[in-house]
Design an enzyme around this catalytic site. Structure first.
Site, mmCIF file in Angstrom:
data_model
loop_
_atom_site.group_PDB
_atom_site.id
_atom_site.type_symbol
_atom_site.label_atom_id
_atom_site.label_comp_id
_atom_site.label_asym_id
_atom_site.label_seq_id
_atom_site.Cartn_x
_atom_site.Cartn_y
_atom_site.Cartn_z
ATOM 1 N N TYR A 161 0.387 -5.787 -11.096
ATOM 2 C CA TYR A 161 0.910 -7.145 -10.936
ATOM 3 C C TYR A 161 1.083 -7.849 -12.278
ATOM 4 O O TYR A 161 2.076 -8.558 -12.477
ATOM 5 C CB TYR A 161 0.037 -7.946 -9.968
ATOM 6 C CG TYR A 161 0.131 -7.399 -8.565
ATOM 7 C CD1 TYR A 161 1.360 -7.352 -7.901
ATOM 8 C CD2 TYR A 161 -0.981 -6.885 -7.911
ATOM 9 C CE1 TYR A 161 1.468 -6.817 -6.623
ATOM 10 C CE2 TYR A 161 -0.880 -6.351 -6.633
ATOM 11 C CZ TYR A 161 0.352 -6.325 -5.991
ATOM 12 O OH TYR A 161 0.457 -5.800 -4.734
ATOM 13 N N TYR A 174 0.844 -1.192 0.000
ATOM 14 C CA TYR A 174 0.000 0.000 0.000
ATOM 15 C C TYR A 174 0.880 1.242 0.000
ATOM 16 O O TYR A 174 1.893 1.285 0.695
ATOM 17 C CB TYR A 174 -0.929 0.033 1.221
ATOM 18 C CG TYR A 174 -2.100 -0.903 1.089
ATOM 19 C CD1 TYR A 174 -3.226 -0.527 0.354
ATOM 20 C CD2 TYR A 174 -2.092 -2.149 1.683
ATOM 21 C CE1 TYR A 174 -4.305 -1.380 0.222
ATOM 22 C CE2 TYR A 174 -3.166 -3.013 1.558
ATOM 23 C CZ TYR A 174 -4.270 -2.620 0.824
ATOM 24 O OH TYR A 174 -5.337 -3.466 0.683
ATOM 25 N N LYS A 234 1.822 -6.405 -15.069
ATOM 26 C CA LYS A 234 3.017 -5.789 -15.644
ATOM 27 C C LYS A 234 4.293 -6.433 -15.083
ATOM 28 O O LYS A 234 5.311 -6.525 -15.767
ATOM 29 C CB LYS A 234 3.004 -4.285 -15.341
ATOM 30 C CG LYS A 234 4.174 -3.504 -15.928
ATOM 31 C CD LYS A 234 4.170 -2.068 -15.463
ATOM 32 C CE LYS A 234 4.818 -2.017 -14.108
ATOM 33 N NZ LYS A 234 5.016 -0.760 -13.493
ATOM 34 N N GLY A 278 5.496 1.692 -5.018
ATOM 35 C CA GLY A 278 4.983 0.329 -5.062
ATOM 36 C C GLY A 278 5.951 -0.613 -5.747
ATOM 37 O O GLY A 278 6.160 -1.751 -5.307
#
Length: 174
Positions: A140, A95, A142, A106
């Protein structure tokens, strides 16, 4: 940007970033009652203390100029939430504060999770992502994750469908 392991002394900061990022991510698409119920239970001092003391779970903060801007939680062995595979590492949470979206926070936390998985000799990394969170799903995908199943995540009294995604470590994107 720095990433550092969270200790029990960081519990109040963990509680604050966990609640704030969860609210920023999900409050507009969930009822106030369900959000309040989830936040009070999942991010209580007692619950976070239990998680921080679990030898099979680890938390990491992402910090920028001394400010906590995101966090990561990973699990191994029996501390994994859905699948309990001894050859896997679960990314339970990544997060980031909304104001830092698009700034590779991230991605850096994700890279930390992959590094931890390799250090722990995991064969694969898996996670659960809400089917109504296209931004996270794209992130995810990617990074090479593929869907393999679904499960129900309960937010208060609302049953939501999560997509389980997996990355074989010998196939991850660099």
């Amino acid at each position: 940007m720095e990433i550092r392991k969270v200790s029990i002394q960081d519990i109040e900061n963990l509680k604050e970033i966990a609640k704030r990022t969860f609210i920023e991510t999900y409050s507009l698409v969930n009822s106030k009652e369900n959000m309040t119920n989830y936040l009070e239970n999942k991010f209580s001092t007692e619950e976070l203390k239990t998680e921080l003391n679990d030898i099979n779970s680890e938390f990491y903060f992402s910090e920028f100029e001394g400010k906590i801007i995101g966090y990561l939680k990973v699990n191994i062995r029996q501390s994994q939430s859905v699948i309990k595979d001894k050859n896997a590492l679960e990314i339970e949470r990544i997060y980031v504060l909304k104001e830092f979206y698009g700034k590779k926070v991230g991605q850096n936390l994700y890279k930390k999770a992959i590094k931890l998985a390799k250090e722990k000799n995991a064969e694969f990394v898996w996670l659960s992502v809400w089917e109504k969170n296209p931004r996270a799903i794209r992130f995810y995908e990617k990074n090479g994750f593929v869907p393999f199943d679904k499960h129900i995540f309960k937010l208060g009294n609302d049953e939501q469908s999560d997509i389980l995604m997996k990355l074989e470590l010998n196939k991850e994107k660099q």
